[in-house]
Design an enzyme around this catalytic site. Structure first.
Site, mmCIF file in Angstrom:
data_model
loop_
_atom_site.group_PDB
_atom_site.id
_atom_site.type_symbol
_atom_site.label_atom_id
_atom_site.label_comp_id
_atom_site.label_asym_id
_atom_site.label_seq_id
_atom_site.Cartn_x
_atom_site.Cartn_y
_atom_site.Cartn_z
ATOM 1 N N ARG A 80 0.602 -1.086 -0.067
ATOM 2 C CA ARG A 80 0.091 0.055 -0.039
ATOM 3 C C ARG A 80 0.868 1.162 0.025
ATOM 4 N NH1 ARG A 80 -2.502 -4.441 2.276
ATOM 5 N NH2 ARG A 80 -4.651 -4.092 1.837
ATOM 6 N N HIS A 105 -0.750 -2.426 -4.484
ATOM 7 C CA HIS A 105 -0.323 -3.211 -5.508
ATOM 8 C C HIS A 105 -0.211 -2.521 -6.919
ATOM 9 C CE1 HIS A 105 0.046 -6.510 -2.725
ATOM 10 N NE2 HIS A 105 -0.950 -6.815 -2.758
ATOM 11 N N HIS A 178 3.263 -12.555 -5.858
ATOM 12 C CA HIS A 178 1.934 -12.708 -4.958
ATOM 13 C C HIS A 178 1.466 -14.119 -5.118
ATOM 14 C CE1 HIS A 178 -1.454 -11.561 -2.907
ATOM 15 N NE2 HIS A 178 -1.269 -10.413 -2.811
ATOM 16 N N ASP A 251 -1.901 -10.707 7.865
ATOM 17 C CA ASP A 251 -1.865 -9.978 6.824
ATOM 18 C C ASP A 251 -0.965 -8.893 7.060
ATOM 19 O OD1 ASP A 251 -2.045 -8.592 4.142
ATOM 20 O OD2 ASP A 251 -4.019 -8.222 4.432
ATOM 21 N N GLU A 314 4.974 -12.361 0.706
ATOM 22 C CA GLU A 314 5.605 -11.472 -0.336
ATOM 23 C C GLU A 314 6.747 -10.571 0.178
ATOM 24 O OE1 GLU A 314 1.568 -9.076 -0.913
ATOM 25 O OE2 GLU A 314 0.949 -10.872 0.282
HETATM 26 C C1 GAL Z 1 -1.955 -8.725 0.173
HETATM 27 C C2 GAL Z 1 -2.346 -7.550 1.032
HETATM 28 C C3 GAL Z 1 -3.825 -8.218 1.407
HETATM 29 C C4 GAL Z 1 -4.776 -8.315 0.290
HETATM 30 C C5 GAL Z 1 -4.092 -9.258 -0.737
HETATM 31 C C6 GAL Z 1 -4.867 -8.976 -2.125
HETATM 32 O O1 GAL Z 1 -0.622 -8.449 -0.458
HETATM 33 O O2 GAL Z 1 -1.911 -7.395 2.126
HETATM 34 O O3 GAL Z 1 -4.267 -7.159 2.169
HETATM 35 O O4 GAL Z 1 -4.876 -6.917 -0.487
HETATM 36 O O5 GAL Z 1 -2.884 -8.717 -1.156
HETATM 37 O O6 GAL Z 1 -6.262 -9.755 -2.024
#
Ligand code: GAL
Length: 358
Positions: A80, A105, A178, A251, A314
């Site tokens: 973010r 992203h 991802h 997360d 990630e």
């Molecule tokens: C992660 C992120 C999550 C969510 C996910 C995609 O990298 O931290 O909050 O957005 O990607 O669904």
């Protein structure tokens, strides 16, 4: 290397699937569409091959991959940016907000939904290398950035992902992968029974459910965030712990050893399959995400992926690092090439000895 046609994109480009194999029975498939990783086959403890990454069954679904990010190469910036903006060389640049007021992203036109070129000279050995020219102003970022990502499969069951980037102006360079893993097999249900060891003493807590870090680092000790000794992912995931309540499960960005170079970040084991994975990186952080937002997502081979049916690791600069002075900056200088590497290594218990990451 084997090649097959993946399909024709809505813009009329032909997308290809590339499959790399090794003599240990492991194989991986990647595509020039999105530089995505679509399949990882690895023998389990009795030698039966399991596909341990979540994915879609068609190119069309990968063209809409702006929500789950299955197998994605994310760029220019992973995670973010607060207020969907960033300041480079004294100028503020605006991105598209696609996660409340923030940018996630890199917005709706991420690198995972672009067609990449394949470097022909690299189409040999057990490696495939993709290249993308990202023009000045792309996604809102300054600088013409040339990015390459290569996937290599070694005889040691490693997937080595190498990113390189060079820009003609100061810009953000924080790509990641991802992929969602499930070491029981991609359609085997939740990952809550996997045993995780995460080599991190501290993590970056978030302010609220928008998941922007406070800028602090917090000790994992005596909290559900402590994975320094192997622990089932599901053991504390629903604990009454604010950080987990904000994000609906894990997360969070975990802070890795500060030493330069490659370091071991994670070891995960699925006891049922006997498949173990470790992750090494030269990046300062790793986002451990437990697929909390998956909601019966239709996938390949008829699979339907529910909540927490995969986990992501990630490797990255910390979320919002470009705007947070307390964090190491993901901003690269003009004309200075940058390279970063992440390795996912697989071990089939019973079949092989654990030699450790390089
Ligand atoms: C992660 C992120 C999550 C969510 C996910 C995609 O990298 O931290 O909050 O957005 O990607 O669904």
């Amino acid at each position: 290397m084997e090649q097959s046609i993946f399909g024709i994109t809505k813009k009329g480009q032909e997308a290809t699937l590339y499959t790399l194999k090794n003599s240990k029975g492991m194989e991986i498939t990647v595509s020039d569409f999105g530089a995505v990783l679509t399949k990882v086959l690895i023998p389990d403890s009795v030698g039966k091959k399991r596909d341990v990454v979540l994915g879609y069954g068609s190119l069309k679904e990968y063209e809409n991959n702006t929500d789950t990010y299955f197998g994605s190469t994310v760029g220019r910036n992973a995670n973010r940016l607060e207020g969907a903006s960033v300041t480079c060389a004294g100028t503020k640049y605006q991105m598209i907000p696609n996660d409340g007021d923030n940018n996630l992203h890199s917005g709706p036109d991420g690198y995972q939904v672009r067609m990449w070129d394949v470097l022909k000279e690299a189409e040999q050995g057990n490696s495939v290398r993709f290249v993308l020219e990202s023009p000045n102003g792309d996604q809102g970022f300054p600088g013409n950035l040339k990015i390459t990502v290569s996937y290599t499969l070694t005889e040691d069951n490693e997937i080595i992902i190498t990113y390189s980037g060079i820009s003609d102006a100061e810009t953000v360079f924080n790509p990641t992968n991802h992929t969602y893993f499930n070491l029981g097999g991609h359609s085997s249900g939740t990952i809550l029974n996997h045993q995780l060891t995460l080599y991190a003493d501290v993590y970056t807590p978030v302010v609220d459910s928008a998941s922007i870090p406070t800028g602090e680092t917090t000790d994992v000790s005596r909290t559900p965030m402590d994975f320094r000794e192997a622990k089932e992912i599901g053991r504390d995931i629903d604990a009454e712990f604010n950080q987990l309540l904000f994000t609906g499960g894990y997360d969070h960005n975990f802070v890795l050893d500060k030493k330069a170079g490659m370091k071991k970040a994670v070891l995960v084991e699925c006891r049922e399959s006997g498949i173990v994975m470790e992750a090494c990186t030269d990046r300062p952080g790793i986002q451990f995400y437990t697929g909390n937002f998956l909601k019966n997502e239709p996938g390949k081979d008829g699979a339907v992926y529910g909540k927490r049916c995969g986990f992501c690791l990630e490797t990255q600069y910390f979320p919002n690092a470009a705007n947070e002075p307390a964090f190491e900056s993901p901003i690269i200088r003009a004309n200075e090439p940058c390279e970063t590497k992440t390795i996912y290594r697989f071990i089939s218990k019973g079949l092989e000895k654990d030699g450790g990451c390089r």
